[in-house]
Motif scaffolding. Structure first.
Motif, PDB file in Angstrom:
ATOM      1  N   THR A   1       4.647  -6.568  -0.045  1.00 55.41           N
ATOM      2  CA  THR A   1       4.998  -5.364  -0.803  1.00 55.41           C
ATOM      3  C   THR A   1       6.289  -4.774  -0.251  1.00 55.41           C
ATOM      4  O   THR A   1       6.749  -5.144   0.835  1.00 55.41           O
ATOM      5  N   ASP A   2       6.859  -3.837  -0.990  1.00 56.10           N
ATOM      6  CA  ASP A   2       8.060  -3.152  -0.508  1.00 56.10           C
ATOM      7  C   ASP A   2       7.781  -2.442   0.811  1.00 56.10           C
ATOM      8  O   ASP A   2       8.617  -2.449   1.710  1.00 56.10           O
ATOM      9  N   ALA A   3       6.615  -1.831   0.923  1.00 60.20           N
ATOM     10  CA  ALA A   3       6.268  -1.118   2.152  1.00 60.20           C
ATOM     11  C   ALA A   3       6.227  -2.082   3.338  1.00 60.20           C
ATOM     12  O   ALA A   3       6.716  -1.771   4.428  1.00 60.20           O
ATOM     13  N   GLN A   4       5.663  -3.267   3.141  1.00 64.17           N
ATOM     14  CA  GLN A   4       5.599  -4.249   4.220  1.00 64.17           C
ATOM     15  C   GLN A   4       6.981  -4.747   4.604  1.00 64.17           C
ATOM     16  O   GLN A   4       7.284  -4.917   5.787  1.00 64.17           O
ATOM     17  N   LEU A   5       7.840  -4.966   3.635  1.00 60.13           N
ATOM     18  CA  LEU A   5       9.201  -5.407   3.928  1.00 60.13           C
ATOM     19  C   LEU A   5       9.974  -4.328   4.687  1.00 60.13           C
ATOM     20  O   LEU A   5      10.720  -4.635   5.631  1.00 60.13           O
ATOM     21  N   TRP A   6       9.810  -3.077   4.282  1.00 58.33           N
ATOM     22  CA  TRP A   6      10.479  -1.983   4.992  1.00 58.33           C
ATOM     23  C   TRP A   6       9.935  -1.838   6.409  1.00 58.33           C
ATOM     24  O   TRP A   6      10.690  -1.588   7.353  1.00 58.33           O
ATOM     25  N   ALA A   7       8.632  -1.987   6.571  1.00 53.41           N
ATOM     26  CA  ALA A   7       8.031  -1.898   7.908  1.00 53.41           C
ATOM     27  C   ALA A   7       8.581  -2.991   8.812  1.00 53.41           C
ATOM     28  O   ALA A   7       8.906  -2.749   9.981  1.00 53.41           O
TER      29      ALA A   7
ATOM     30  N   ALA B   1       5.197   2.038  16.314  1.00 53.06           N
ATOM     31  CA  ALA B   1       4.776   1.122  15.260  1.00 53.06           C
ATOM     32  C   ALA B   1       3.838   1.815  14.273  1.00 53.06           C
ATOM     33  O   ALA B   1       3.926   1.597  13.064  1.00 53.06           O
ATOM     34  N   ALA B   2       2.952   2.660  14.784  1.00 53.71           N
ATOM     35  CA  ALA B   2       2.060   3.424  13.898  1.00 53.71           C
ATOM     36  C   ALA B   2       2.869   4.345  12.997  1.00 53.71           C
ATOM     37  O   ALA B   2       2.608   4.444  11.795  1.00 53.71           O
ATOM     38  N   GLY B   3       3.865   5.003  13.555  1.00 54.70           N
ATOM     39  CA  GLY B   3       4.730   5.863  12.756  1.00 54.70           C
ATOM     40  C   GLY B   3       5.510   5.081  11.716  1.00 54.70           C
ATOM     41  O   GLY B   3       5.682   5.526  10.581  1.00 54.70           O
TER      42      GLY B   3
ATOM     43  N   THR C   1       6.507   4.020   6.257  1.00 55.52           N
ATOM     44  CA  THR C   1       6.911   3.099   5.196  1.00 55.52           C
ATOM     45  C   THR C   1       5.878   3.051   4.074  1.00 55.52           C
ATOM     46  O   THR C   1       6.254   2.974   2.906  1.00 55.52           O
ATOM     47  N   ALA C   2       4.597   3.122   4.409  1.00 54.23           N
ATOM     48  CA  ALA C   2       3.573   3.153   3.359  1.00 54.23           C
ATOM     49  C   ALA C   2       3.693   4.432   2.535  1.00 54.23           C
ATOM     50  O   ALA C   2       3.630   4.402   1.301  1.00 54.23           O
ATOM     51  N   TYR C   3       3.890   5.546   3.204  1.00 53.77           N
ATOM     52  CA  TYR C   3       3.984   6.828   2.508  1.00 53.77           C
ATOM     53  C   TYR C   3       5.212   6.883   1.593  1.00 53.77           C
ATOM     54  O   TYR C   3       5.108   7.268   0.431  1.00 53.77           O
TER      55      TYR C   3
ATOM     56  N   SER D   1      -2.994  -0.828   2.932  1.00 58.31           N
ATOM     57  CA  SER D   1      -1.537  -0.881   3.043  1.00 58.31           C
ATOM     58  C   SER D   1      -1.054  -0.271   4.356  1.00 58.31           C
ATOM     59  O   SER D   1      -0.166  -0.820   5.016  1.00 58.31           O
ATOM     60  N   ILE D   2      -1.635   0.854   4.731  1.00 54.33           N
ATOM     61  CA  ILE D   2      -1.249   1.514   5.984  1.00 54.33           C
ATOM     62  C   ILE D   2      -1.538   0.602   7.168  1.00 54.33           C
ATOM     63  O   ILE D   2      -0.689   0.392   8.044  1.00 54.33           O
TER      64      ILE D   2
END
Length: 105
Positions: A4-10, A42-44, A49-51, A60-61
Protein backbone atom coordinates in the motif's frame (compact mmCIF):
# COMPACT_ATOMS: atom_id res chain seq x y z
CA UNK A 1 -0.10 -8.67 -2.78
CA UNK A 2 0.98 -5.15 -3.71
CA UNK A 3 2.27 -2.86 -0.98
CA UNK A 4 0.00 0.00 0.00
CA UNK A 5 1.01 3.65 -0.20
CA UNK A 6 1.33 3.71 3.59
CA UNK A 7 3.73 0.75 3.52
CA UNK A 8 5.84 2.32 0.78
CA UNK A 9 6.04 5.60 2.69
CA UNK A 10 6.94 3.76 5.90
CA UNK A 11 9.76 1.94 4.10
CA UNK A 12 11.05 5.03 2.32
CA UNK A 13 11.01 7.13 5.44
CA UNK A 14 12.55 4.29 7.43
CA UNK A 15 15.49 4.22 5.03
CA UNK A 16 16.37 7.90 5.60
CA UNK A 17 15.61 7.99 9.34
CA UNK A 18 18.90 6.56 10.74
CA UNK A 19 21.03 9.66 10.05
CA UNK A 20 18.21 11.86 11.37
CA UNK A 21 17.99 9.69 14.50
CA UNK A 22 21.77 10.09 14.92
CA UNK A 23 21.22 13.77 15.75
CA UNK A 24 19.36 12.70 18.91
CA UNK A 25 21.25 9.52 19.82
CA UNK A 26 24.31 10.09 21.98
CA UNK A 27 27.44 7.88 21.76
CA UNK A 28 27.35 7.32 25.52
CA UNK A 29 23.86 5.73 25.36
CA UNK A 30 23.76 1.99 26.00
CA UNK A 31 22.80 -0.41 23.22
CA UNK A 32 19.39 -1.22 24.74
CA UNK A 33 18.56 2.49 25.07
CA UNK A 34 19.47 3.08 21.42
CA UNK A 35 17.29 0.09 20.48
CA UNK A 36 14.31 1.37 22.44
CA UNK A 37 14.70 4.79 20.80
CA UNK A 38 14.79 3.14 17.36
CA UNK A 39 11.63 1.17 18.17
CA UNK A 40 9.85 4.34 19.28
CA UNK A 41 10.86 6.12 16.07
CA UNK A 42 9.70 3.13 14.01
CA UNK A 43 6.37 3.15 15.86
CA UNK A 44 5.98 6.84 15.08
CA UNK A 45 6.89 6.23 11.45
CA UNK A 46 4.31 3.45 11.17
CA UNK A 47 1.58 5.39 12.93
CA UNK A 48 2.25 8.55 10.96
CA UNK A 49 2.40 6.97 7.55
CA UNK A 50 -0.77 4.96 8.17
CA UNK A 51 -2.59 8.04 9.45
CA UNK A 52 -1.51 10.42 6.69
CA UNK A 53 -2.38 7.87 4.01
CA UNK A 54 -5.93 7.41 5.38
CA UNK A 55 -5.16 3.77 6.11
CA UNK A 56 -5.43 3.97 9.89
CA UNK A 57 -6.68 0.55 10.97
CA UNK A 58 -5.13 -2.15 13.14
CA UNK A 59 -3.58 -4.31 10.43
CA UNK A 60 -2.19 -1.40 8.42
CA UNK A 61 -0.69 0.29 11.48
CA UNK A 62 0.96 -2.93 12.62
CA UNK A 63 2.31 -3.69 9.15
CA UNK A 64 3.72 -0.17 8.76
CA UNK A 65 5.38 -0.28 12.19
CA UNK A 66 6.96 -3.70 11.60
CA UNK A 67 8.11 -2.71 8.12
CA UNK A 68 9.66 0.44 9.53
CA UNK A 69 11.54 -1.53 12.20
CA UNK A 70 13.01 -3.86 9.58
CA UNK A 71 13.94 -1.09 7.13
CA UNK A 72 15.48 1.18 9.80
CA UNK A 73 17.57 -1.72 11.11
CA UNK A 74 18.63 -2.92 7.68
CA UNK A 75 19.48 0.56 6.41
CA UNK A 76 21.49 1.39 9.52
CA UNK A 77 23.48 -1.85 9.51
CA UNK A 78 24.09 -2.03 5.75
CA UNK A 79 24.59 1.63 4.80
CA UNK A 80 24.61 4.27 7.51
CA UNK A 81 26.91 2.60 10.07
CA UNK A 82 29.47 1.04 7.67
CA UNK A 83 29.79 4.31 5.77
CA UNK A 84 30.49 6.11 9.05
CA UNK A 85 27.79 8.73 8.43
CA UNK A 86 25.51 7.93 11.38
CA UNK A 87 28.38 7.45 13.90
CA UNK A 88 29.97 10.71 12.74
CA UNK A 89 26.69 12.58 13.24
CA UNK A 90 26.34 11.03 16.72
CA UNK A 91 29.85 12.13 17.62
CA UNK A 92 29.42 15.62 16.15
CA UNK A 93 26.18 16.23 18.05
CA UNK A 94 27.37 14.68 21.30
CA UNK A 95 26.62 16.81 24.35
CA UNK A 96 29.86 15.69 25.99
CA UNK A 97 31.93 17.20 23.19
CA UNK A 98 34.67 14.54 23.41
CA UNK A 99 33.08 11.58 21.65
CA UNK A 100 34.98 9.75 18.97
CA UNK A 101 32.97 8.03 16.23
CA UNK A 102 33.16 4.25 16.62
CA UNK A 103 35.23 2.43 14.00
CA UNK A 104 33.24 0.57 11.36
CA UNK A 105 33.70 -3.17 11.60
Amino acid sequence: MEPTDAQLWAAGLGFVLPPIMAFVIQPRWSGPLKGIFALLVAAGDGLGTAYFNDDFDGRSITTCMLLSVVVIGAAYHTLWRPSGIAPAIEAATSTTGHAEPPQAA
